[in-house]
Design a protein around this motif. Structure first.
Motif, PDB file in Angstrom:
ATOM      1  N   ARG A 131       6.188 -56.295  56.713  1.00  0.00           N
ATOM      2  CA  ARG A 131       5.335 -55.117  56.513  1.00  0.00           C
ATOM      3  C   ARG A 131       4.729 -54.673  57.838  1.00  0.00           C
ATOM      4  O   ARG A 131       4.673 -53.470  58.137  1.00  0.00           O
ATOM      5  CB  ARG A 131       4.242 -55.464  55.510  1.00  0.00           C
ATOM      6  CG  ARG A 131       3.248 -54.331  55.266  1.00  0.00           C
ATOM      7  CD  ARG A 131       2.301 -54.685  54.150  1.00  0.00           C
ATOM      8  NE  ARG A 131       1.288 -53.652  53.947  1.00  0.00           N
ATOM      9  CZ  ARG A 131       0.423 -53.655  52.947  1.00  0.00           C
ATOM     10  NH1 ARG A 131       0.445 -54.633  52.046  1.00  0.00           N
ATOM     11  NH2 ARG A 131      -0.465 -52.688  52.820  1.00  0.00           N
ATOM     12  N   ARG A 165       5.321 -51.165  59.715  1.00  0.00           N
ATOM     13  CA  ARG A 165       4.164 -50.318  60.018  1.00  0.00           C
ATOM     14  C   ARG A 165       4.115 -49.955  61.497  1.00  0.00           C
ATOM     15  O   ARG A 165       3.679 -48.853  61.871  1.00  0.00           O
ATOM     16  CB  ARG A 165       2.880 -51.051  59.621  1.00  0.00           C
ATOM     17  CG  ARG A 165       1.589 -50.296  59.938  1.00  0.00           C
ATOM     18  CD  ARG A 165       1.494 -49.046  59.075  1.00  0.00           C
ATOM     19  NE  ARG A 165       0.262 -48.302  59.333  1.00  0.00           N
ATOM     20  CZ  ARG A 165       0.073 -47.469  60.344  1.00  0.00           C
ATOM     21  NH1 ARG A 165       1.051 -47.246  61.211  1.00  0.00           N
ATOM     22  NH2 ARG A 165      -1.067 -46.830  60.486  1.00  0.00           N
ATOM     23  N   ASP A 205      -3.833 -50.602  57.527  1.00  0.00           N
ATOM     24  CA  ASP A 205      -2.845 -50.703  56.448  1.00  0.00           C
ATOM     25  C   ASP A 205      -3.264 -51.749  55.413  1.00  0.00           C
ATOM     26  O   ASP A 205      -3.301 -51.480  54.207  1.00  0.00           O
ATOM     27  CB  ASP A 205      -1.477 -51.051  57.051  1.00  0.00           C
ATOM     28  CG  ASP A 205      -0.386 -51.134  55.999  1.00  0.00           C
ATOM     29  OD1 ASP A 205      -0.448 -50.368  55.009  1.00  0.00           O
ATOM     30  OD2 ASP A 205       0.514 -51.973  56.149  1.00  0.00           O
TER      31      ASP A 205
END
Length: 397
Positions: free
Chosen positions: A325, A329, A391
């Motif tokens: 992730r 990102r 995030d």
């Protein structure tokens, strides 16, 4: 912030740092963390080992709501004559990332924490990551209290001298239970990003690594009047072990280092009656490391010595979904493994979803005053960490 930290514990002779656990320098660094937390309106707490946690938001309320916090940070202590970046870069970058988020009006849905782990390097008491090991239960409080430094001062005595109750330290499930994700930013301790031509990478794993104490007995005697054949020189066994460690590392495809030695009585004109050395061994494969250490142990025992394992950290993969992730990102940044131990590895082994970000080191050197990171790369690291925190803390669950 960097200028504030620069003089603390710095050696005028070497330009390196001596910031050891539960010393005056450590106290000054802890006061700095407390002041930075207050400046930003963060709530500062300490766990049962004295690790500092500065929270933006209420982590206990998050736990009651079925959620957990997002934590970043690192450590501020150093190895003897260490560099300025190993550890402090992660703490400074954490505060800088919070500054960026607060400046942008970001309102975290999950609390964000900044941690300063104590005694990560193990430079004073010999066991790395003591702060995170104790709170996760990887090291017992009893063992921690009994560790001693080169002067014979126990950690219990050092804690008491620092105004703390050594019997209060211990495993802290409540603190660990507040962490939903931990992302540690750290200067790279190698040349991976130099070769890749990139300023920032995401970590994949930490190699297995450990520390062993090598004890050799002998008999003190006069260096000038004792015949060679009459000597029981503890240094000879130690010297053989240093060479054996190098050969074993080559044979098994890992790395091994003897970087610390204590000699008794320690006189130039005295045959040593006892020598103690410390072996650090690491590698991509745990079996290779264990075989290398076994080779060294065989040589030590043949010389009449004894080997004691002081710490062992197994292969530590970081959370693959969290790392993926983060890489997504940040636009597909490269991934790197590392042979250096970190508090992130201890938390990962305790079941905490953990990831790391590495910032390029143009010298490739670490644990030395030559350790470095360019300001532009440091700012790239702060930007990356800011994006990751935004995030992760911008959602619930």
């Amino acid at each position: 912030m960097w200028a504030d930290l620069q003089p603390v514990g710095r050696s005028a002779a070497s330009g390196g740092y001596r910031r050891f656990a539960w010393t005056r320098e450590d106290h000054d660094l802890r006061e700095w963390v407390a002041a930075e937390a207050t400046r930003r309106g963060l709530d500062l707490t300490e766990d049962r080992m004295g690790n500092q946690w500065a929270w933006w938001g209420d982590p206990d309320q998050a736990v009651r709501d079925g959620d957990k916090g997002v934590v970043t940070g690192s450590h501020l202590d150093s190895v003897p004559d260490g560099g300025a970046f190993d550890g402090p870069l992660g703490v400074v970058s954490a505060f800088a990332a919070v500054d960026a988020l607060q400046g942008n009006g970001f309102a975290p849905r999950r609390p964000i924490g900044i941690v300063n782990f104590v005694d990560e390097e193990g430079a004073r008491f010999g066991v790395a990551c003591a702060g995170s090991r104790v709170i996760t239960g990887a090291m017992t409080a009893r063992r921690a209290r009994g560790l001693t430094d080169a002067d014979g001062t126990s950690m219990a005595d050092a804690l008491a001298a620092a105004g703390r109750d050594p019997h209060q330290i211990g495993r802290d499930d409540e603190t660990v239970g507040r962490i939903g994700a931990f992302v540690e930013l750290h200067v790279e301790q190698g040349r991976g990003l130099i070769d890749l031509g990139q300023p920032v990478a995401v970590g994949t794993d930490i190699w297995p690594h450990g520390r062993w104490r090598l004890d050799f007995p002998g008999e003190a005697n006069h260096a000038g009047t004792t015949r060679l054949e009459d000597r029981q020189d503890a240094m000879l066994g130690f010297a053989g072990a240093v060479l054996a460690a190098r050969e074993a590392a080559i044979n098994h495809g890992c790395v091994a280092t003897v970087g610390k030695v204590a000699v008794v009585p320690g006189g130039v004109n005295a045959v040593p009656s006892a020598v103690t050395g410390w072996l650090d061994a690491r590698g991509a494969k745990p079996r290779a490391v264990r075989r290398a250490v076994a080779d060294v142990q065989g040589m030590v025992e043949q010389a009449g010595g004894h080997v004691t394992e002081e710490s062992w950290t197994p292969s530590t993969p970081f959370d693959p979904s969290l790392s993926a992730r983060i890489a997504t990102r940040l636009g597909g940044i490269p991934a790197l493994g590392t042979g250096a131990g970190h508090d992130a590895g201890i938390l990962a082994n305790a079941g905490v979803p953990t990831a790391m970000l590495f910032v390029r080191n143009p010298t490739g050197i670490s644990h030395s005053p030559a350790e470095h990171a360019e300001t532009s790369d440091c700012l790239e690291g702060v930007a990356a960490l800011t994006a990751v925190l935004e995030d992760l803390a911008g959602e619930t669950g």
